[in-house]
Design a protein around this motif. Structure first.
Motif, short mmCIF file in Angstrom:
data_model
loop_
_atom_site.label_atom_id
_atom_site.label_comp_id
_atom_site.label_asym_id
_atom_site.label_seq_id
_atom_site.Cartn_x
_atom_site.Cartn_y
_atom_site.Cartn_z
N LEU B 342 0.84 -1.21 0.00
CA LEU B 342 0.00 0.00 0.00
C LEU B 342 0.87 1.26 0.00
N ALA B 343 1.90 1.25 0.87
CA ALA B 343 2.78 2.42 0.98
C ALA B 343 3.49 2.70 -0.35
N ALA B 344 3.82 1.62 -1.05
CA ALA B 344 4.53 1.78 -2.31
C ALA B 344 3.68 2.49 -3.36
N THR B 345 2.35 2.50 -3.17
CA THR B 345 1.48 3.21 -4.12
C THR B 345 1.20 4.63 -3.63
N GLY B 346 1.87 5.06 -2.57
CA GLY B 346 1.71 6.44 -2.10
C GLY B 346 0.55 6.63 -1.14
N ASN B 347 0.14 5.58 -0.46
CA ASN B 347 -0.94 5.73 0.52
C ASN B 347 -0.45 5.34 1.90
N LEU B 348 -1.13 5.85 2.91
CA LEU B 348 -0.70 5.59 4.27
C LEU B 348 -1.45 4.40 4.84
N PRO B 349 -0.72 3.32 5.12
CA PRO B 349 -1.37 2.14 5.69
C PRO B 349 -1.67 2.34 7.17
N ALA B 350 -2.52 1.47 7.70
CA ALA B 350 -2.83 1.56 9.13
C ALA B 350 -1.65 1.09 9.96
N VAL B 351 -0.89 0.14 9.43
CA VAL B 351 0.31 -0.33 10.12
C VAL B 351 1.46 0.56 9.71
N ARG B 352 2.07 1.26 10.69
CA ARG B 352 3.15 2.18 10.30
C ARG B 352 4.44 1.82 11.03
N THR B 353 4.99 0.71 10.70
CA THR B 353 6.29 0.35 11.24
C THR B 353 7.32 1.22 10.53
N PRO B 354 8.53 1.36 11.11
CA PRO B 354 9.56 2.17 10.45
C PRO B 354 9.80 1.72 9.01
N ASP B 355 9.78 0.42 8.76
CA ASP B 355 9.98 -0.09 7.41
C ASP B 355 8.94 0.47 6.44
N VAL B 356 7.70 0.44 6.90
CA VAL B 356 6.60 0.88 6.05
C VAL B 356 6.72 2.37 5.76
N LEU B 357 6.99 3.14 6.81
CA LEU B 357 7.12 4.59 6.63
C LEU B 357 8.29 4.93 5.72
N GLU B 358 9.34 4.11 5.82
CA GLU B 358 10.52 4.31 4.99
C GLU B 358 10.15 4.18 3.51
N ILE B 359 9.34 3.17 3.20
CA ILE B 359 8.89 2.98 1.81
C ILE B 359 8.13 4.21 1.35
N PHE B 360 7.25 4.70 2.21
CA PHE B 360 6.43 5.86 1.84
C PHE B 360 7.32 7.09 1.62
N ALA B 361 8.25 7.34 2.56
CA ALA B 361 9.07 8.55 2.51
C ALA B 361 10.01 8.56 1.31
N SER B 362 10.41 7.37 0.88
CA SER B 362 11.38 7.33 -0.21
C SER B 362 10.72 7.47 -1.58
N LEU B 363 9.39 7.56 -1.60
CA LEU B 363 8.70 7.75 -2.88
C LEU B 363 9.08 9.09 -3.46
N ASP B 364 9.20 9.11 -4.76
CA ASP B 364 9.59 10.33 -5.46
C ASP B 364 8.54 11.43 -5.24
N GLY B 365 8.98 12.58 -4.74
CA GLY B 365 8.08 13.72 -4.62
C GLY B 365 7.51 13.95 -3.23
N VAL B 366 7.65 12.99 -2.33
CA VAL B 366 7.13 13.20 -0.98
C VAL B 366 8.01 14.26 -0.29
N PRO B 367 7.40 15.35 0.23
CA PRO B 367 8.20 16.41 0.83
C PRO B 367 8.96 15.90 2.06
N ALA B 368 10.13 16.48 2.25
CA ALA B 368 10.99 16.02 3.33
C ALA B 368 10.32 16.14 4.70
N GLU B 369 9.49 17.20 4.84
CA GLU B 369 8.86 17.42 6.15
C GLU B 369 7.78 16.38 6.46
#
Lengths: 309, 427, 292
Positions: B342-369
């Motif tokens: 889910l995170a890899a498609t740019g959406n926020l999953p209900a489970v937010r382990t550091p791994d999952v958030l890492e996938i989300f944050a590394s997506l192209d275009g997600v602001p650093a903040e």
């Protein structure tokens, strides 16, 4: 209804047999339609009307509650608001649409060039899909900078209405949208009916010295009565049932300013899951509409002129 | 003679009719033959435009080759109603996606979905991985759905407007009073050049969420006067031209994304789902200013990072014939593996382990903040679970509409909401 | 009162009855026609303009009637973002089948209601009318249960069964049939024609305007119906245009520019149908002899 007396007194066996054949022939005409209609429309309708006397949440047991649902109507403020709004909507839409559609039909019945094009243009709004129409309509009536209010301001209206964003003007806005969308439809029926008026009637009236107004009043209007009758019934019924347009344009708002009976029925069924109560509201609507329709049919004999009967 | 021809046609029609009925009777199938593989059916919306539905399914099917999952795509705007018709009509679709709390309440109070407690216990599933989100779904001790997607409210801002005004970007810790003051400083221009300091979309939640952030009150209450300060603030911002008029937004179908992408809005409190659509629009060249995200503003005295959120969860239809298989799928979808897809498609999953958030944050275009803004301390649900939540929500929407169109005063509107909702609660 | 004159009428044209209007009144009429056409078309002009914009600019004020940077690609996107062509084909199929069934069965039934005497006629007719008075939203669920029992959900057959047998069609046709003079029918009966013969050889040819009218109404209804397909169809391969349009309304955003483009495209077939059929409904009984 143009009810003909049935010759029920069949005395001899051959007469009775002829009557039987007659009935069977008539039923055979109706059957193909009736069969589909009865199974897929009438049965569900009877079921849901029965629900008006029951309590059902759509999943658990159905239980008999008698007239409880109808008693509940008295204290339901939303029901009273919706009833009042529905009557307003009907009172606004029915006469306006009839006048406009008859006017358009008369205008297009003239011998003019390009009337096919005009006819098609006038039919456009009826064909357009509702999602687009609702968006466009709201756009044109946009309070601050929409074309309609810009025009009103140039005409010297300082504080033009806020249309669908105001509790007082939302209903008139919806009525206008519905007239705009519907009049092409009824225009078509009127046009077809106008074509059915024998030209000789006009010619002999002219010879007798009747002017344009007299010809309209004493030939056109009477000859159009079967169409008018049909239109007034269909329009009344469909206006009482207004739903889609309101759901998409205002969703009953602001507040409950454009909430109508069918929308209320829908909300009661799909937000409160009181299917029995929802059916009870529909029963009231049904009684109202049928009452008016039956009165219209009763009055038909007085003013509708079929070419014979 | 003609009598006989009439008779013949009547007979013919009768025969035809009987044949028709016989044929249509034969059409009704006799039940599904046993197969080795299982096909699960799942309801969803926006399938054509939302990649994650299929992405997670693909991941599951790869791991479970004998299972096929079929999506039933229903129109987003009418999803709740269609689900209702289908379930009431005895539909046996295995997995029902729960779009919002009113739908959840409607299904569980009528026994249309099954409690998952036994499954959860048997699988030894730890609900704490949902950081509290799952608790909001518990009703009278039972839970009927597992959350897989969870969006929270954050603050979007247009950096260009802040730079122009020479103001610092909003920190992750601002109060609503500070937000109001900031918005007033950022407003400028008129007509086509108008820049609004803030934008409140027409949803009820845009105003009401802030009133329950402190945890002292709930959206379902016996007295709504606690909402008055926030309503007063927002309506006066609109009256003063700091924020776009509510009635105009309603009438013009104005979606918050338009004014924001057009650079007409400095600050926009909105859900985290908007991140993905902003990234896509920026890539498509629809706008070319820098934007940032910060934490949702909070009332005075409430810790920063307190926000509100929505849950999308999965439930099992009580009429499903494949409940165990459905459970296995739900567990995957709502678990960490599903979350990664889910995170890899740019959406926020209900489970937010550091791994999952890492996938989300590394997506192209997600602001650093973004990562910091998404670090929340407390998340409150937009609507709490209650058997009559659908009816209550409708009343709240209507009264919100009246207050915001300024058809009634804030006090009148809230008093009417109090009165009407108490009637519902008393029933 | 008019039945006797009908045959004479056929020899005359509509034009001759109205005479030559004066230049002033012609100008007035054209002015009025064009003004109304403007009101009717303005929203469509806006739709067209919106269909050429970016999503973010659709509801921007002041209205930009001619987009500076027209996005013609929107008209490509609607075919690629969703399977619009499939939806088109499905809608066309449903429209043709339902309209045909509706014409056949309701004109057949209407003949009996208008021109035959039989037991229970008025009661049956009232039942038909009564059904129109009940909002569909109320019996939608019992109907769905029925369809599920018949295993018709997510099949086009469900919509065909729902919409082919309407009270509206019967009522409309009855109103037209009833004004056909009984003398014609009686004469045919005396000549030994059966009721079926009368229906096929006299009524149908006479009621072309009514049939054309019903065709258009039925086709437009099916073409634009949203709630029916919403409840009954969910497989992508079976969906209709209106469901496709709603696909542009998503959970958190609405692509109004694409909705406008797709709405305009979906208008075309119906407008063609209208153009093709209008000569039937304006060439009614009174003016069929126009060329003679």
């Amino acid at each position: 209804m143009g009810i003909m007396k049935l010759s029920t007194r069949a005395t001899t066996p051959s007469k009775r047999r002829r009557q039987l054949t007659k009935n069977l022939v008539a039923y055979s005409f109706i059957l193909p339609n009736l069969l589909g209609f009865a199974i897929f429309t009438l049965v569900p309708i009877v079921f849901s009307l029965g629900l008006a006397f029951m309590s059902w949440d759509g999943a658990n047991e159905i239980s008999w509650v008698g007239l409880e649902n109808f008693k509940e109507l008295r204290d339901d403020t939303t029901f009273n608001i919706a009833l009042r709004n529905t009557l307003w909507y009907v009172a606004g839409t029915v006469p306006l649409t009839m006048i406009c559609s008859l006017g358009l039909a008369m205008l297009l019945n003239q011998p003019i060039r390009g009337r096919n094009i005009f006819r098609t243009i006038y039919f456009f709004p009826y064909v357009a899909s509702l999602v687009a129409v609702a968006a466009v309509w709201n756009m044109l009536f946009f309070p601050s900078a929409g074309p309609v209010n810009e025009l009103l301001r140039t005409l010297g209206v300082d504080n033009p209405p806020r249309w669908s964003a105001s509790i007082d003007w939302a209903m008139p806005t919806v009525v206008m949208a519905s007239v705009w969308k519907g009049m092409g439809y009824y225009m078509v029926i009127y046009l077809a009916a106008l074509q059915g008026i024998p030209a000789i009637l006009y010619e002999s009236a002219k010879i007798d010295g009747a002017n344009a107004w007299q010809r309209f009043r004493y030939i056109t209007l009477p000859m159009l009565t079967p169409a008018t009758f049909f239109i007034s019934i269909m329009l009344t019924i469909s206006s009482f049932k207004v739903f889609d347009l309101i759901l998409i344009m205002t969703n009953g708002g602001p507040g409950r300013a454009t909430n109508v009976l069918v929308l209320h029925t829908y909300n009661v069924a799909f937000r409160r899951f009181e299917f029995g109560y929802s059916s009870a509201i529909a029963m009231v609507l049904f009684a109202l509409v049928m009452g008016i329709t039956i009165v219209q049919f009763y009055m038909e004999k007085r003013w509708v002129e079929y070419s014979q009967v | 003679m003609n009598k006989w021809s009439d008779w013949r046609v009547v007979n013919l029609l009768t025969i035809l009719l009987v044949a028709l009925i016989a044929v249509s009777g034969g059409v009704i199938p006799s039940g599904v033959s046993a197969q080795d593989s299982i096909t699960l059916k799942m309801t969803a919306w926006d399938v054509a435009t939302t990649p994650y539905w299929q992405a997670v399914i693909d991941a599951y099917e790869a791991a479970n080759p004998n299972v096929k999952v079929e999506l039933i795509d229903l129109a987003s705007a009418d999803y709740g109603e269609v689900i209702n018709v289908r379930l009431t009509g005895g539909d046996d679709t295995d997995i029902i996606t729960v779009k919002d709390i009113p739908q959840y309440a409607a299904m569980l109070t009528r026994g249309q979905v099954i409690p998952l407690n036994d499954y959860i216990e048997a699988a030894g599933l730890d609900l704490s991985m949902y950081s509290g989100a799952a608790d909001e779904l518990i009703f009278e001790g039972s839970i009927y759905g597992l959350p897989f997607r969870s969006d929270i409210w954050i603050l979007y801002y247009n950096k260009a407007i802040f730079d122009e005004a020479g103001l610092d970007y909003p920190a992750n810790d601002i109060t609503w009073e500070e937000f109001d003051a900031l918005a007033r400083q950022l407003t400028s221009g008129s007509g086509a050049d108008k820049i609004y300091g803030a934008h409140f979309h027409v949803w009820r939640s845009c105003v009401q969420l802030a009133t329950v952030q402190d945890g002292q009150n709930s959206i379902i209450a016996e007295d709504y006067s606690f909402m008055a300060p926030m309503y007063t603030m927002v309506t006066s911002m609109q009256k003063d031209g700091i924020a776009m008029d509510y009635g105009e937004q309603r009438a013009g179908n104005i979606h918050y994304s338009g004014p924001f992408k057009n650079g007409q809005v400095a600050m926009l409190p909105m859900g985290s789902w908007f991140i993905g659509s902003l990234i896509a629009a920026e890539k498509a060249g629809e706008f070319d200013f820098d934007w940032g995200v910060g934490a949702f503003p909070h009332p005075e005295g409430v810790p920063a990072g307190t926000t509100a959120g929505t849950l999308t969860s999965l439930a099992i239809n009580a009429k499903s014939n494949n409940k165990d298989a459905a459970w296995d799928f739900i567990k995957f979808y709502s678990g960490e593996e599903g979350a990664k897809a889910l995170a890899a498609t740019g959406n926020l999953p209900a489970v937010r382990t550091p791994d999952v958030l890492e996938i989300f944050a590394s997506l192209d275009g997600v602001p650093a903040e973004a990562i910091e803004a998404l670090q929340t301390t407390t998340v409150r649900l937009e609507l709490p679970m209650h058997p009559d939540v659908g009816e209550i929500e409708q009343i709240l929407n209507e009264e919100h509409d009246l207050i915001m169109t300024r058809s009634v005063s804030v006090e009148e509107g809230l008093a009417e909401a109090t009165e009407r909702i108490n009637e519902v609660l008393e029933d | 009162m008019t039945s006797l004159s009908r045959t004479d009428t056929n020899k005359r044209t509509a034009r001759s009855t109205l005479g030559r209007p004066s230049l002033l009144s012609t100008l007035l009429i054209y002015g009025l026609l064009i003004a109304i056409a403007f009101i009717m078309l303005l929203p469509f002009v806006w739709m067209f303009s919106a269909s050429l914009k970016l999503d973010k600019d659709v509801f921007r004020f002041p209205i930009e009637w001619i987009p500076k940077d027209p996005q013609w690609s929107n008209y490509e996107t609607i075919w690629t973002r969703i399977p619009f062509l499939t939806f088109f084909a499905n809608t066309l199929k449903l429209t043709v089948i339902i309209t045909f069934l509706q014409l056949a069965t309701s004109s057949f039934a209407a003949y009996a209601f208008a021109k035959l005497e039989f037991k229970g006629r008025d009661f049956l007719f009232l039942a038909y009318l009564g059904s129109i008075a009940i909002p569909w939203q109320v019996y939608m669920i019992p109907q769905f249960i029925l369809m599920r029992e018949l295993d018709l959900v997510d099949k086009h057959m469900s919509l065909i069964m729902l919409q082919a047998f309407t009270a509206f069609g019967v009522f409309l046709m009855r109103q037209f049939f009833i004004s056909v003079p009984n003398e014609i029918l009686d004469a045919a009966r005396i000549d030994g024609m059966s009721e079926y013969g009368i229906y096929f050889r006299i009524m149908l040819p006479l009621s072309k305007p009514a049939l054309a009218t019903l065709t258009i109404f039925s086709a437009v209804f099916v073409w634009n119906d949203f709630m029916g397909p919403l409840i009954y169809l969910y497989s992508e391969s079976r969906k209709t245009i209106q469901l496709g349009l709603r696909m542009f309304i998503q959970q958190y955003s609405t692509d109004y520019h694409l909705i406008m483009a797709a709405s305009l495209i979906s208008l075309i077939p119906v407008i063609i149908l209208f153009l093709a059929f209008q000569r039937f409904f304006v060439e009614g009984i009174g003016t069929t002899g126009i060329k003679g």
